[in-house]
Every structure is written in structure tokens, then in C-alpha cells.
Scaffold this active site. Structure first.
Site, PDB file in Angstrom:
ATOM      1  N   LYS A 128      12.110 -22.165 -38.465  1.00 34.13           N
ATOM      2  CA  LYS A 128      12.136 -20.844 -39.113  1.00 34.13           C
ATOM      3  C   LYS A 128      13.106 -19.892 -38.424  1.00 34.13           C
ATOM      4  O   LYS A 128      12.944 -18.666 -38.483  1.00 34.13           O
ATOM      5  CB  LYS A 128      10.738 -20.220 -39.183  1.00 34.13           C
ATOM      6  CG  LYS A 128       9.705 -21.076 -39.892  1.00 34.13           C
ATOM      7  CD  LYS A 128      10.195 -21.618 -41.220  1.00 34.13           C
ATOM      8  CE  LYS A 128      10.507 -20.526 -42.236  1.00 34.13           C
ATOM      9  NZ  LYS A 128      11.060 -21.089 -43.512  1.00 34.13           N
ATOM     10  N   GLY A 160      16.487 -20.304 -39.070  1.00 29.96           N
ATOM     11  CA  GLY A 160      17.664 -20.262 -39.929  1.00 29.96           C
ATOM     12  C   GLY A 160      18.487 -21.527 -39.852  1.00 29.96           C
ATOM     13  O   GLY A 160      19.691 -21.514 -40.125  1.00 29.96           O
TER      14      GLY A 160
END
EC number: 2.8.2.-
Length: 315
Positions: A72, A74
Site C-alpha cells: 500500500k 504505491g
């Protein structure tokens, strides 16, 4: 003779792979080193370690770069943006070779088979965000290739916790399964539940120490995930330099999609955005609880900044 033949094949498939041992644990063979030898031995006995060569001259090869995390942070956006470069060949799915035992036991030939076909001038990249927080992965990657170039994308630890919860929450909702509120995970006996896995994944200092036992800091490029969201081009430029790629990605490759609320990609006139699961709104969290979470990360963040010689604009 079998060992000699295997060595020759390995040199053909991936010249930069040099199996060796780190300075740590030099007096005793570690379990993962033992497993790695067994994998190579198994491959040799089956005589199936081979180049998968396409008629156009491309072939499947071990990756020279791995996006190791963080979950989480990116990673998907980073991989999609990096794929704009013509000298990048990216594996589409998360491979989980080094952290899932069922996959690791399959050996390097299996790992190669998961890679995309690429040309000699291209860099093969795979991304599995769980690698960063898995204790056994750094040594396993090192044993395969001590020259590996690693990409790590991080964002504000508190925000990452909320994104972590949001992903699991929506996964349950899509299956019509109930899921507890985030407060039920963050609070235990009236205090912050530091045993919550999402919190542990945001302790970057702890996990980074493990990677630095095997790889020097100049082999690990840290991408600022918060800046990548707000202004992706400067961050991708830094990645190009780290991987020694020619500057091929331009600011014109990115455009802000007002409907989605984040940047999308433009490549040869074709426009594409990340999956709709990206950029979901986080749950509303009580301000005092959020402050408690940010306060908890204050010291670990400070240690991380000192460890990597950089600061980030985190709470």
C-alpha cells in the site's frame, strides 16, 4: 560435472548472478543458503534450467531489479510508470517467489518462467510488496544476486496503515463478508494495538535494518510514495537515474484525472489509469486515535531517517 554444467548455464542466462555469502553468518551455513543449494542441485538433476528463447530474440531471464515494497505504498503505480520506459520489461503479477515457501521450493527455473520475455538491452523487473517485511527474503535475494538493484516505495506510515485496512475491508465487502471497524483493530484494552499487522508493516526502521545486513544503501532506492502521488515525474526521473536508464519518460506522460483524483498515464497517444481499487477513500478515524497512531510512529520514523540519511514529510 553436473555442477560445472549448471554454472555454465547460469552464466548464459544471467551473467551478473554470483552466488556468494554475506559477511554475517560466515562461520555457519544458514538454512536459506542450504535451501538455495538444494534448489540448484534439484535444477541440475532435472537438467531443466534453460533459456526460454523466443523466435524474435527475446528471452525470459531473472530480474535485475525488484520492487520490494512496501504494501500500500504505491508499488503498482511505480511499476506502471516505470513500464513507460522502453528498456523496462515488467512482470505483470506479484510473483511471491522469495516469501512463499511453495514457490521458493520450485527453484530458479520456475522463477524465470514467471518473468516476461525481454531483449538483452532491457531490465527485467518484478514487484512483490510483501518482500520488504518478510525476514527471510533479503538473504534469499542476496544469495541469488548480490548486485540486485532494489526499489522501495514508502509513504506516511499512518496513512499506509489506513490504506492497508481499506484494502482488506473492500476485499471482504466484495465477497459480502462482514469486517470489523478499524477502531477494533487499532485499539486493544484501551491502548493502541501495536500487534496489529498493519502497524508492524509501517515500522520501516525495523524492516530496513534487515535489508541493510545484505545490501548496501546505494543498492536500495527509496521512492517517496506521497510525492509520487502528487507529482510523479520528478520521482520517476530519480528512478531512471538509479537504474542507469536513458531519460525516456517525460512530464507529458502524466496527466491529472480530476474524476479519479490522481495522475494517469499517457503513452504513444494511449491513455490509461490505475485500477479503480486504487485511490479509495480511507475510513473516518477519530482525531485523537489518529494522533495516537502518529505519535507511536514518531520515534521509529526518526530512527529510519537517520538510518537512510533522508527525511520525509510524514506526521
Amino acid at each position: 560435472m553436473a555442477a560445472f554444467l549448471l554454472g555454465a548455464v547460469l552464466l548464459i542466462v544471467q551473467p551478473q548472478i554470483v552466488p556468494s555469502r554475506p559477511a554475517v553468518n560466515s562461520n555457519a551455513e544458514t538454512s536459506s543458503q542450504s535451501v538455495q543449494r538444494e534448489l540448484l542441485k534439484k535444477t541440475s538433476q532435472k537438467n531443466d534450467f534453460k533459456e526460454n528463447i523466443h523466435s524474435n530474440g527475446s528471452c525470459q531471464q531473472l530480474p535485475q531489479t525488484i520492487i520490494i515494497g512496501v504494501r500500500k505504498g504505491g508499488t503498482r503505480a511505480l511499476l506502471e510508470m516505470l513500464s513507460l520506459h522502453p528498456d523496462i520489461a515488467a512482470a505483470e503479477s506479484e510473483v511471491h517467489f522469495f516469501d512463499w515457501e511453495d514457490h521458493y521450493r520450485n527453484g530458479l527455473q520456475w522463477y524465470i518462467n514467471q518473468m516476461p520475455f525481454s531483449y538483452p538491452h532491457q531490465i527485467t523487473v518484478e514487484k512483490t510488496p510483501a518482500y520488504f517485511t518478510s525476514p527471510k527474503v533479503p538473504e534469499r535475494v542476496y544469495n541469488m544476486n548480490q548486485s540486485m538493484r532494489l526499489l522501495l516505495i514508502l509513504r506516511d506510515p499512518s496513512e499506509r496503515v489506513l490504506s492497508d485496512y481499506t484494502q482488506v475491508f473492500y476485499n471482504h465487502m466484495q465477497k459480502h463478508k462482514p469486517y470489523p471497524s478499524i477502531e477494533q483493530f487499532l485499539i486493544k484494552n484501551g491502548e493502541l494495538n501495536v500487534d496489529y499487522k498493519a502497524i508492524n508493516r509501517s515500522l520501516y526502521y525495523f524492516h530496513m535494518q534487515n535489508w541493510l545486513k545484505y545490501f548496501p544503501l546505494d543498492h536500495i532506492h527509496i521512492v517517496d510514495g506521497d510525492k509520487l502521488i502528487k507529482d510523479p515525474f520528478p520521482e520517476i526521473e530519480k528512478v531512471e537515474r538509479f537504474l542507469k536508464l536513458s531519460p525516456q519518460i517525460n512530464a507529458s506522460n502524466f496527466y491529472f484525472n480530476k474524476t479519479k483524483g490522481f495522475y494517469c498515464l499517457r503513452d504513444s497517444g494511449r491513455e490509461r489509469c490505475l485500477h479503480e481499487s486504487k485511490g479509495r477513500a480511507h475510513p473516518q478515524v477519530d482525531t485523537r486515535l489518529l494522533e495516537k497512531l502518529q505519535e507511536y510512529f514518531h520515534e521509529p520514523n526518526k530512527k529510519f531517517f537517520e538510518l537512510v540519511g533522508r527525511t520525509f514529510d510524514w506526521h
